[in-house]
Design an enzyme around this catalytic site. Structure first.
Site, PDB file in Angstrom:
ATOM      1  N   HIS A  37       0.839  -1.209   0.000  1.00 47.49           N
ATOM      2  CA  HIS A  37       0.000   0.000   0.000  1.00 47.49           C
ATOM      3  C   HIS A  37       0.874   1.260   0.000  1.00 47.49           C
ATOM      4  CE1 HIS A  37      -2.907  -2.892   1.958  1.00 47.49           C
ATOM      5  NE2 HIS A  37      -3.670  -2.363   1.035  1.00 47.49           N
ATOM      6  N   GLN A  61     -18.732  -5.552  -0.581  1.00 48.19           N
ATOM      7  CA  GLN A  61     -17.888  -6.425  -1.399  1.00 48.19           C
ATOM      8  C   GLN A  61     -17.577  -7.757  -0.713  1.00 48.19           C
ATOM      9  OE1 GLN A  61     -14.655  -3.305  -1.451  1.00 48.19           O
ATOM     10  NE2 GLN A  61     -13.298  -5.062  -1.510  1.00 48.19           N
ATOM     11  N   ASP A 152      -4.137  -6.809  -7.681  1.00 52.95           N
ATOM     12  CA  ASP A 152      -5.571  -7.071  -7.851  1.00 52.95           C
ATOM     13  C   ASP A 152      -5.927  -6.716  -9.297  1.00 52.95           C
ATOM     14  OD1 ASP A 152      -6.133  -7.850  -5.131  1.00 52.95           O
ATOM     15  OD2 ASP A 152      -5.732  -5.774  -4.612  1.00 52.95           O
ATOM     16  N   SER A 188      -2.214  -8.347   2.493  1.00 48.14           N
ATOM     17  CA  SER A 188      -2.625  -8.392   3.904  1.00 48.14           C
ATOM     18  C   SER A 188      -2.848  -9.842   4.340  1.00 48.14           C
ATOM     19  CB  SER A 188      -3.929  -7.623   4.099  1.00 48.14           C
ATOM     20  OG  SER A 188      -3.799  -6.318   3.632  1.00 48.14           O
TER      21      SER A 188
END
Ligand code: PAF
Length: 282
Positions: A37, A61, A152, A188
């Site tokens: 991040h 989500q 992603d 994560s």
């Protein structure tokens, strides 16, 4: 770094930057931040005068079997890390700010085609939730550009489609995948891996490299996918998919199509679902 929870306060700050002629970059997150991040923040920093990050664990989500309540929340270390990475403003909306009529009654955004594939098939409704919250965040932050990680990959493509389709005046900037020295993509979710699982997890990246090599040699794509799938299974993974797809729309490539392809893998290791990808270049 300012921390703001209310939409009107955010708007006032953004307006004052905009009136001063400053370019604003945005990095949306769900918190529990790591070096991947902070690399997005660094890229945003290079391209704009002001960097805004958001931390919001978005309920729309998450599927019914995905535990929203157990999603790790680490507000102090997130704020500390964002400040150190050069973020100017941390937006921390609550559910009522983003979903004034409640998540169950919200106006949903649905991106067709792309969202039915791969992770969209494995996690029905997931990308509708992502597109829905990102559009709301874009409306509130009104950035000039927004940074999304290529890790992603499908999410990045969904957001890119959304922005083009709705003619939003926002540049979508994809950021390179950050990896540990052994190739494991930063996520994560890596924190959930046992020591034994952590040792085997880089095999996903090795499988992607093997796909790249086989593709460069002109080998049959279905055979390469099946080999990588079987190899991961033999190593203890439960793969969801191992696929070589066209990057832009994530459809299967035509016979002989070589440009713009990407290899994508999603696989469970114990209780942890890992995803990774590699764009295929000769
Ligand atoms: O990638 C994420 O952390 C989330 O999907 C996003 C883009 C912040 C939307 O909730």
């Amino acid at each position: 770094m300012r921390q703001i929870e209310q939409g009107d306060e955010l708007r006032a700050q953004i307006l004052s930057w905009r009136n001063a002629g400053e370019r604003i970059a945005f990095v949306p997150t769900m918190g529990n931040l790591h070096a991947g991040h902070y690399a997005l923040i660094a890229l945003a920093r290079q391209q704009a005068d002001r960097v805004v990050a958001s931390v919001f664990v978005n309920p729309t989500q998450f599927g019914p079997n995905e535990d929203l309540d157990r999603y790790p929340r680490t507000p102090e270390s997130d704020a500390q890390g964002l400040r150190a990475a050069g973020c100017d403003l941390l937006f921390l909306p609550d559910v009522a700010t983003l979903y004034p009529f409640g998540p169950a009654n919200c106006v949903k955004v649905q991106v067709p085609g792309l969202t039915a594939e791969l992770d969209g098939a494995a996690r029905p409704g997931h990308f509708d939730g992502v597109a829905t919250v990102v559009l709301r965040l874009f409306n509130m932050v009104q950035p000039d550009l927004a940074v999304f990680g290529r890790k992603d990959y499908q999410q990045w493509r969904v957001i890119d489609y959304l922005v083009r389709e709705l003619a939003l005046p926002i540049q979508i900037v994809p950021a390179a995948i950050e990896r540990d020295a052994d190739g494991l993509a930063l996520s994560s979710r890596n924190q959930y891996l046992s020591a034994q699982e952590r040792a085997v997890a880089p095999e996903i990246h090795r499988s992607l490299l093997a796909l790249q090599q086989g593709w460069a040699q002109g080998r049959d794509l279905a055979t390469l996918e099946a080999e990588a799938f079987g190899r991961l299974q033999a190593l203890g993974f439960v793969p969801d998919y191992v696929q070589i797809r066209r990057g832009v729309d994530l459809q299967k490539p035509q016979a002989g199509e070589r440009e713009g392809l990407v290899a994508l893998i999603a696989a469970r290791l114990g209780r942890t679902r890992l995803i990774d990808n590699l764009e295929l270049v000769s």
